[in-house]
Design an enzyme around this catalytic site. Structure first.
Site, PDB file in Angstrom:
ATOM      1  N   TYR A 156      30.774  63.526 -14.927  1.00 51.56           N
ATOM      2  CA  TYR A 156      31.555  62.753 -13.965  1.00 51.56           C
ATOM      3  C   TYR A 156      32.583  63.609 -13.230  1.00 51.56           C
ATOM      4  O   TYR A 156      32.913  63.328 -12.076  1.00 51.56           O
ATOM      5  CB  TYR A 156      32.206  61.547 -14.641  1.00 51.56           C
ATOM      6  CG  TYR A 156      31.231  60.401 -14.733  1.00 51.56           C
ATOM      7  CD1 TYR A 156      30.937  59.629 -13.614  1.00 51.56           C
ATOM      8  CD2 TYR A 156      30.560  60.123 -15.918  1.00 51.56           C
ATOM      9  CE1 TYR A 156      30.023  58.604 -13.676  1.00 51.56           C
ATOM     10  CE2 TYR A 156      29.643  59.099 -15.992  1.00 51.56           C
ATOM     11  CZ  TYR A 156      29.372  58.338 -14.863  1.00 51.56           C
ATOM     12  OH  TYR A 156      28.453  57.322 -14.918  1.00 51.56           O
ATOM     13  N   ARG A 179      30.576  64.975 -10.445  1.00 42.72           N
ATOM     14  CA  ARG A 179      30.325  63.958  -9.416  1.00 42.72           C
ATOM     15  C   ARG A 179      31.580  63.664  -8.605  1.00 42.72           C
ATOM     16  O   ARG A 179      31.516  63.492  -7.382  1.00 42.72           O
ATOM     17  CB  ARG A 179      29.811  62.677 -10.075  1.00 42.72           C
ATOM     18  CG  ARG A 179      28.461  62.836 -10.743  1.00 42.72           C
ATOM     19  CD  ARG A 179      27.904  61.498 -11.166  1.00 42.72           C
ATOM     20  NE  ARG A 179      27.641  60.644 -10.013  1.00 42.72           N
ATOM     21  CZ  ARG A 179      27.327  59.366 -10.111  1.00 42.72           C
ATOM     22  NH1 ARG A 179      27.269  58.790 -11.298  1.00 42.72           N
ATOM     23  NH2 ARG A 179      27.093  58.655  -9.030  1.00 42.72           N
ATOM     24  N   HIS A 215      28.836  48.733  -8.042  1.00 40.65           N
ATOM     25  CA  HIS A 215      28.864  49.556  -9.245  1.00 40.65           C
ATOM     26  C   HIS A 215      30.215  50.233  -9.445  1.00 40.65           C
ATOM     27  O   HIS A 215      30.315  51.216 -10.169  1.00 40.65           O
ATOM     28  CB  HIS A 215      27.752  50.603  -9.192  1.00 40.65           C
ATOM     29  CG  HIS A 215      26.383  50.009  -9.097  1.00 40.65           C
ATOM     30  ND1 HIS A 215      25.880  49.138 -10.033  1.00 40.65           N
ATOM     31  CD2 HIS A 215      25.418  50.135  -8.148  1.00 40.65           C
ATOM     32  CE1 HIS A 215      24.660  48.758  -9.681  1.00 40.65           C
ATOM     33  NE2 HIS A 215      24.358  49.341  -8.545  1.00 40.65           N
TER      34      HIS A 215
END
Length: 205
Positions: free
Chosen positions: A123, A126, A177
């Site tokens: 993450y 990302r 999401h």
């Protein structure tokens, strides 16, 4: 403190409003030339990057344009193809790997419980990629259309924060999401802590 990210930005497979051609035109105040994002969106993965130039039927363009002008309410479903034009990988389909891991298998609470360090690294990667990416003309055009049309609503499967960065009206943008930049404690009942955090490195663990 741990990151709970509810899902991966999915490739939309049912309907979207328009492609880069029409959204570019709207963003630059040129006549609207709508295209179909789903059938003609470029595909990018972590392993490779390809772009397909669409061949658009003029009658379809004219029909779409007329329907859009006459519509009081418009629903746009936004998927990974929207952000692929900003250089972000889709993670799903061929090439959807990160450090030899299947990206979709890492983006789960179960994966975090099994290997928190690995999921944090994933993450962090990302979040860094999303912060380095810039919104493309499609993001700006959708936000502009939302401001001009009170009945416009966008349902986004993307978690990269690019749509909010172009001031897309929050009430007309539903992040299905969540966001890479909303962090919260996994112990919601005992702790309940959450924050919006745009710092790439948010944990030393």
């Amino acid at each position: 403190m741990t990151l709970l990210e509810p899902g991966e930005g999915l490739r939309c497979s049912c309907m979207t409003l328009a492609t880069r051609g029409s959204l570019n035109a709207l963003a630059h105040k040129r006549p609207l030339v709508p295209l179909n994002l789903i059938n003609h969106s470029p595909t990018r993965t972590m392993a490779s990057s390809t772009t397909t130039s669409p061949v658009i039927n003029a009658a379809d363009l004219a029909s779409f344009h007329e329907h859009l002008k006459k519509s009081a309410r418009v629903l746009a479903l936004l998927g990974a193809g929207l952000s692929a034009s900003s250089g972000l990988p889709t993670f799903r389909g061929a090439g959807g790997l990160w450090r030899t891991h299947d990206a979709t298998s890492i983006a789960t609470p179960e994966a975090f419980n099994a290997d928190p360090s690995l999921v944090w690294q994933f993450y962090s990667y990302r979040r860094h990629a999303a912060l380095q990416a810039q919104p493309n003309p499609a993001h700006y055009a959708l936000a502009k259309l939302a401001r001009k049309m009170p009945g416009f609503q966008a349902l986004s499967q993307n978690v990269d924060g690019l749509s909010p960065r172009v001031d897309h009206p929050p009430g007309q943008l539903q992040l299905l999401h969540g966001s890479l930049f909303e962090v919260r404690c996994t112990d919601r009942r005992g702790c309940g802590y959450s924050e919006t955090n745009f710092t790439v490195r948010i944990s030393d663990s």
